[in-house]
Design a protein around this motif. Structure first.
Motif, PDB file in Angstrom:
ATOM      1  N   PHE A 250       0.828  -1.208   0.000  1.00  0.00           N
ATOM      2  CA  PHE A 250       0.000   0.000   0.000  1.00  0.00           C
ATOM      3  C   PHE A 250       0.863   1.259   0.000  1.00  0.00           C
ATOM      4  O   PHE A 250       0.371   2.361   0.208  1.00  0.00           O
ATOM      5  N   SER A 251       2.170   1.068  -0.190  1.00  0.00           N
ATOM      6  CA  SER A 251       3.057   2.246  -0.128  1.00  0.00           C
ATOM      7  C   SER A 251       4.060   2.210  -1.276  1.00  0.00           C
ATOM      8  O   SER A 251       5.269   2.432  -1.055  1.00  0.00           O
ATOM      9  N   HIS A 252       3.515   1.868  -2.441  1.00  0.00           N
ATOM     10  CA  HIS A 252       4.353   1.893  -3.659  1.00  0.00           C
ATOM     11  C   HIS A 252       5.668   1.136  -3.453  1.00  0.00           C
ATOM     12  O   HIS A 252       6.730   1.595  -3.882  1.00  0.00           O
ATOM     13  N   GLY A 253       5.539  -0.013  -2.670  1.00  0.00           N
ATOM     14  CA  GLY A 253       6.730  -0.858  -2.490  1.00  0.00           C
ATOM     15  C   GLY A 253       7.668  -0.375  -1.391  1.00  0.00           C
ATOM     16  O   GLY A 253       8.660  -1.025  -1.072  1.00  0.00           O
ATOM     17  N   ASP A 254       7.364   0.767  -0.791  1.00  0.00           N
ATOM     18  CA  ASP A 254       8.245   1.289   0.259  1.00  0.00           C
ATOM     19  C   ASP A 254       8.002   0.498   1.534  1.00  0.00           C
ATOM     20  O   ASP A 254       6.938   0.562   2.134  1.00  0.00           O
ATOM     21  N   THR A 255       8.972  -0.265   1.957  1.00  0.00           N
ATOM     22  CA  THR A 255       8.777  -1.149   3.125  1.00  0.00           C
ATOM     23  C   THR A 255       9.125  -0.431   4.430  1.00  0.00           C
ATOM     24  O   THR A 255       8.934  -0.972   5.508  1.00  0.00           O
ATOM     25  N   GLU A 256       9.614   0.811   4.335  1.00  0.00           N
ATOM     26  CA  GLU A 256       9.996   1.564   5.541  1.00  0.00           C
ATOM     27  C   GLU A 256       8.824   2.357   6.109  1.00  0.00           C
ATOM     28  O   GLU A 256       8.659   2.481   7.315  1.00  0.00           O
ATOM     29  N   LEU A 257       7.942   2.830   5.203  1.00  0.00           N
ATOM     30  CA  LEU A 257       6.912   3.790   5.621  1.00  0.00           C
ATOM     31  C   LEU A 257       6.131   3.305   6.838  1.00  0.00           C
ATOM     32  O   LEU A 257       6.006   4.003   7.845  1.00  0.00           O
ATOM     33  N   PHE A 258       5.599   2.089   6.762  1.00  0.00           N
ATOM     34  CA  PHE A 258       4.724   1.624   7.858  1.00  0.00           C
ATOM     35  C   PHE A 258       5.466   0.715   8.852  1.00  0.00           C
ATOM     36  O   PHE A 258       4.847   0.067   9.697  1.00  0.00           O
ATOM     37  N   ARG A 259       6.808   0.709   8.762  1.00  0.00           N
ATOM     38  CA  ARG A 259       7.556  -0.185   9.670  1.00  0.00           C
ATOM     39  C   ARG A 259       7.203   0.077  11.138  1.00  0.00           C
ATOM     40  O   ARG A 259       6.914  -0.865  11.895  1.00  0.00           O
ATOM     41  N   PRO A 260       7.156   1.343  11.594  1.00  0.00           N
ATOM     42  CA  PRO A 260       6.839   1.570  13.026  1.00  0.00           C
ATOM     43  C   PRO A 260       5.513   0.923  13.426  1.00  0.00           C
ATOM     44  O   PRO A 260       5.393   0.324  14.497  1.00  0.00           O
ATOM     45  N   LEU A 261       4.544   0.991  12.518  1.00  0.00           N
ATOM     46  CA  LEU A 261       3.218   0.441  12.847  1.00  0.00           C
ATOM     47  C   LEU A 261       3.256  -1.082  12.867  1.00  0.00           C
ATOM     48  O   LEU A 261       2.741  -1.739  13.772  1.00  0.00           O
ATOM     49  N   VAL A 262       3.932  -1.677  11.867  1.00  0.00           N
ATOM     50  CA  VAL A 262       4.021  -3.144  11.790  1.00  0.00           C
ATOM     51  C   VAL A 262       4.833  -3.684  12.967  1.00  0.00           C
ATOM     52  O   VAL A 262       4.427  -4.639  13.643  1.00  0.00           O
ATOM     53  N   ASP A 263       5.961  -3.007  13.264  1.00  0.00           N
ATOM     54  CA  ASP A 263       6.791  -3.471  14.400  1.00  0.00           C
ATOM     55  C   ASP A 263       5.989  -3.412  15.692  1.00  0.00           C
ATOM     56  O   ASP A 263       6.021  -4.326  16.515  1.00  0.00           O
ATOM     57  N   GLN A 264       5.212  -2.342  15.828  1.00  0.00           N
ATOM     58  CA  GLN A 264       4.382  -2.200  17.043  1.00  0.00           C
ATOM     59  C   GLN A 264       3.401  -3.374  17.127  1.00  0.00           C
ATOM     60  O   GLN A 264       3.271  -4.038  18.149  1.00  0.00           O
ATOM     61  N   LEU A 265       2.776  -3.660  15.984  1.00  0.00           N
ATOM     62  CA  LEU A 265       1.755  -4.734  15.954  1.00  0.00           C
ATOM     63  C   LEU A 265       2.373  -6.090  16.282  1.00  0.00           C
ATOM     64  O   LEU A 265       1.829  -6.870  17.052  1.00  0.00           O
ATOM     65  N   MET A 266       3.542  -6.336  15.663  1.00  0.00           N
ATOM     66  CA  MET A 266       4.157  -7.663  15.829  1.00  0.00           C
ATOM     67  C   MET A 266       4.947  -7.753  17.122  1.00  0.00           C
ATOM     68  O   MET A 266       5.267  -8.835  17.582  1.00  0.00           O
TER      69      MET A 266
END
Ligand code: 26W
Length: 824
Positions: free
Chosen positions: A738-754
């Motif tokens: 959902f971020s044009h392939g940018d894997t950094e943009l939502f990292r804080p949110l994903v790391d928080q979730l996981m």
């Protein structure tokens, strides 16, 4: 006294009188003829026309209350979110139809005028809007009341969404002038800051003199608050800060132009802008200045009013006034009343304390530890040195009492002290509780949790002080004003409008729930609201919504505990299902989000970006765009709420159980016929009990279960492993889908979730998704859905702010209505 004839024109409510008054105000106030008047001019002219009819009742009410020395409730709130006044005042005065006819006869579309009114955004969210609903109900129930707060020059920021991100722009609500306020240059109070105190002896009496190094003036601005279909008009008195000397001529003559206006700029800073934080504590000095400023202005004003008709000295103050502290933001008032009574009015300590502790009551609106205000002792020493002395004295006497009950229990004694263990912080909730006779939470569950968690030591000390008053909302603004088609359908079915001031009478609608013909008309009304919103969205955001899809809505401040990102995970899951199985028959849904993030709250801003990013993909993907639509509605506020609540089919109340003190949006959705998907949190619990468990989509862990999981240790990873759809959804985010392939943009949110997932999205995901499945099933059966929707409205009566205010009057304030006659 104006002649009856003149009065007829000036305040008559006939179409003719209204037209004459409107044209007079356009000519004499706006200095315009019809043909060169702008929509802004026409709005101002109509506003003054309606205001005149309000002031009639306003002046009469003030006179009556003075005459009766009526006991008055003073609602102290750092925030008020009244929403636009014009339509609300016309409904309360019962003149909306005549005004609509009058403007039509002049070729004016009333709705374009209504759209001209800027919104007084003097609040962040729930707490501020609740204060406004309560002011409406106090006037409607004819209870004498004054709302005291701050007249921020700039309210809550305007939210724009640029490239999917929230961007804040300055709110300029006063730009075009505010016809609803009256400046009171005669009601001004000096407010002191800083400096030092000294012990003195005045005619043998021990006295403390506080010599400040700054004085700012607080000037009153009054806004009349109308009641529904009665002649009671209460007062909202907001304070504006001004320099004692707005211009220093000496400095100017010496050419130091900055110094010439320094005081003016500095002093006006206090009421310059609202702090846009909705839970996390800012702890900024200016915030404490704001809190002390309006507390002192308000208390000095009340003592002035009291001394106009002093029945037996200030000892009688608690008989005349009761003060409700809307959270801890005005808690400094407890200490300020002690200072005014002792240092200015020379009461003894004991007399002053007797008056103070019988004058205040305190409402807690949040369990979030970071929202419980504490102020550094050094800041008090600098800004409010006299108050620090008084706080130490109040605390010393308080702990003497505590030791009587908990002698030797040092943990308890330390926990009950106003000063925290480190000795560095002042706990405002403690001051509020020690200085109040009643302490309440805002829903049954929340009031229970307040006693068990954040205030449990104070509860152990004073169990009798703790009560509950479940929140409520005004049906005038959130049904009659914002959903006229549904209101007139109900009126037609019940044959009366008594329910507007007695919402329990909606129960009579229960019988209509089984009536197929009525269900049909109900559905048509709901659909027309979706069409209205779709047209607005098309015109303003160039996005097309399908009014025959289910409108699934989550509008509230953006916060992790409210879990807008759990809602986003559901959308991704549906999208995934459709991508992998084009025959998936999920009924078409339109997901509408709205809400502001505190500017400094990075994760909340990232949640907005996630939602808009998902929308960009889902709304464009051929596989999903006819089945799923995602809209982030910018700048959610009271005005936009008017068109969103009526259009909702599903109300998302999905906070982690134990986190949402009450919620009030949940009540507004049900009042407009939306069904709720929610956890057993805040007032959801009571809504579900009222509307019937079969008419509520429940999911998730309970507050107890959440506490148990926390104690056992929570490992979100385990839930992800057990749920493929959850894993896939998180994976799509992580891999940049959902971020044009940018894997950094939502990292804080994903790391928080996981990682920690403090708000247990992973733990509640499974039951949420299954529950949403049940929602889709129910939606497939329009009669069943309409039946549940009608029952939600029929059984929502308890959640009127009139009921809540009656609870406060009977159980906390012990105050009676005072009826103001129409032409007294
Ligand atoms: C210090 C910053 C700050 C500002 C506002 C901290 C806390 C607040 C408010 C208490 C937050 C608030 O609005 N709380 C909401 O109050 C509503 C009215 O009672 C409840 O319905 C909501 O559940 C609660 O989150």
């Amino acid at each position: 006294m104006a002649s009856k004839k003149h009065e007829q024109i000036r305040t008559g409510n006939s179409v003719t009188a209204l037209k004459q008054a409107f044209l007079d105000n356009l000519f004499y106030v706006q200095a315009r003829y019809m043909d060169d008047a702008s929509p802004g001019d026409l709005y101002q002219a109509l506003a003054y026309t309606v205001r005149d009819r309000l002031l009639h009742h306003f002046n009469n009410s003030a006179k009556q209350f003075k005459y009766d020395a009526a006991r008055t409730i003073c609602y102290f709130s750092a925030e008020f979110l009244p929403g636009p006044h014009l339509a609300n005042n016309m409904i309360n005065l019962g003149i909306l139809d005549n005004v609509r006819q009058m403007t039509a006869e002049l070729g004016i579309n009333l709705d374009t005028l209504l759209a001209e009114e800027p919104e007084p955004g003097l609040g962040n969210g729930g707490l501020g809007r609740l204060a406004a609903c309560y002011m409406d109900s106090l006037a409607t129930l004819q209870v004498p009341a004054i709302g005291y707060g701050i007249r921020y020059e700039h309210g809550i920021f305007k939210q724009e969404i640029r490239d999917g991100w929230q961007v804040e722009t300055t709110d300029k609500w006063l730009h075009g002038g505010n016809p609803w306020e009256i400046r009171r240059p005669g009601i001004v109070f000096p407010i002191k800051f800083g400096g030092h105190t000294e012990q003195t002896r005045i005619n043998g009496k021990f006295r403390v003199r506080w010599t400040p190094d700054e004085i700012v003036n607080g000037v009153a601005y009054d806004t009349p608050v109308s009641g529904y279909h009665n002649s009671n008009v209460n007062l909202l008195r907001l304070w504006h800060s001004e320099a004692c000397e707005s211009f220093d001529l000496q400095a100017f003559n010496k050419g130091d132009y900055y110094a010439a206006v320094h005081d003016k700029i500095y002093s006006e800073n206090i009421s310059k802008v609202l702090y846009p934080n909705d839970e996390p504590e800012a702890g900024k000095e200016l915030r404490l200045r704001q809190q002390y400023f309006f507390a002192s202005c308000s208390l000095q004003d009340m003592i002035r009013i009291f001394l106009v008709a002093p029945d037996g000295g200030l000892q009688g103050f608690p008989q005349k006034f009761v003060i409700q502290l809307n959270d801890t933001h005005p808690a400094i008032s407890v200490v300020e009343l002690m200072r005014l009574l002792i240092d200015v009015h020379h009461l003894s300590w004991d007399d002053a304390w007797e008056v103070t502790r019988n004058s205040f009551c305190y409402t807690n609106h949040t369990l979030l530890p970071e929202a419980l205000e504490t102020w550094p002792v050094h800041l008090f020493a600098k800004l409010l040195p006299r108050h620090l002395e008084l706080i130490y004295e109040i605390n010393a006497r308080h702990l003497d009492e505590v030791r009587l009950q908990f002698h030797g229990d040092n943990r308890k004694i330390a926990a009950l002290s106003i000063i925290d263990e480190s000795g560095k912080y002042i706990r405002m909730a403690h001051i509020a509780c020690i200085g109040s006779s009643r302490i309440n939470g805002v829903s049954a569950l929340h009031s229970q949790l307040v006693k068990q968690t954040v205030l449990h030591d104070l509860y152990d000390l004073w169990p009798q002080k703790f009560v509950n008053v479940t929140n409520g909302v005004t049906p005038r603004r959130f049904l009659v004003l914002s959903n006229r088609p549904l209101a007139s359908l109900i009126k037609e079915r019940l044959g009366h409008e008594e329910w507007v001031r007695d919402l329990n009478q909606l129960r009579a609608l229960e019988s209509a729930a089984e009536d197929g013909a009525f269900q049909e008309r109900w559905r048509a009304t709901q659909r027309s609201a979706r069409v209205r919103l779709s047209n607005f969205v098309h015109e303003n955001f160039a996005l097309d919504l399908d009014p025959d899809s289910m409108f699934d809505v989550q509008v509230k401040r953006i916060h992790e505990y409210k879990r807008q990102h759990l809602n986003a995970l559901h959308i991704i899951t549906l999208y995934n299902r459709i991508k992998h199985n084009p025959h998936d028959d999920t009924p078409p849904r339109t997901f509408i989000f709205g809400g502001k993030a505190a500017p400094g709250y990075a994760m909340a801003k990232l949640m907005i970006k996630l939602i808009t990013s998902i929308g960009d993909v889902v709304n464009r993907d051929p596989a999903s765009r006819d089945r799923l639509r995602v809209l982030f509605f910018p700048n959610f506020n009271v005005k936009h709420a008017h068109s969103i609540y009526p259009a909702a089919d599903l109300s998302e109340q999905i906070s982690l159980a134990g986190m949402e003190a009450s919620g009030t949006g949940n009540m507004k959705f049900s009042l407009n016929g939306a069904l709720t998907i929610g956890t057993l949190d805040g007032a959801n619990v009571e809504i579900r009990d009222e509307v019937g468990h079969d008419n509520f989509f429940l999911f998730g862990h309970t507050a107890e279960q959440v506490a148990a999981i926390r104690n056992e240790g929570y490992h979100p990873w385990e839930f992800v492993q057990r749920n493929a759809e959850l894993a896939q959804a998180i994976d799509l985010i992580r891999t940049g889908y959902f971020s044009h392939g940018d894997t950094e943009l939502f990292r804080p949110l994903v790391d928080q979730l996981m990682g920690v997932d403090p708000y247990m999205l992973c733990a509640d995901f499974d039951s949420y998704i299954n529950c949403q499945q049940q929602v889709s099933e129910a939606w497939r059966n329009p009669d069943h859905w309409a039946r549940m929707s009608i029952l939600n409205v029929a059984r929502i009566g308890k959640f009127s702010s009139d009921r809540a205010i009656r609870d406060y009057c009977e159980n906390i304030w012990h105050i009676k209505p005072v009826l103001v006659g129409a032409d007294s």
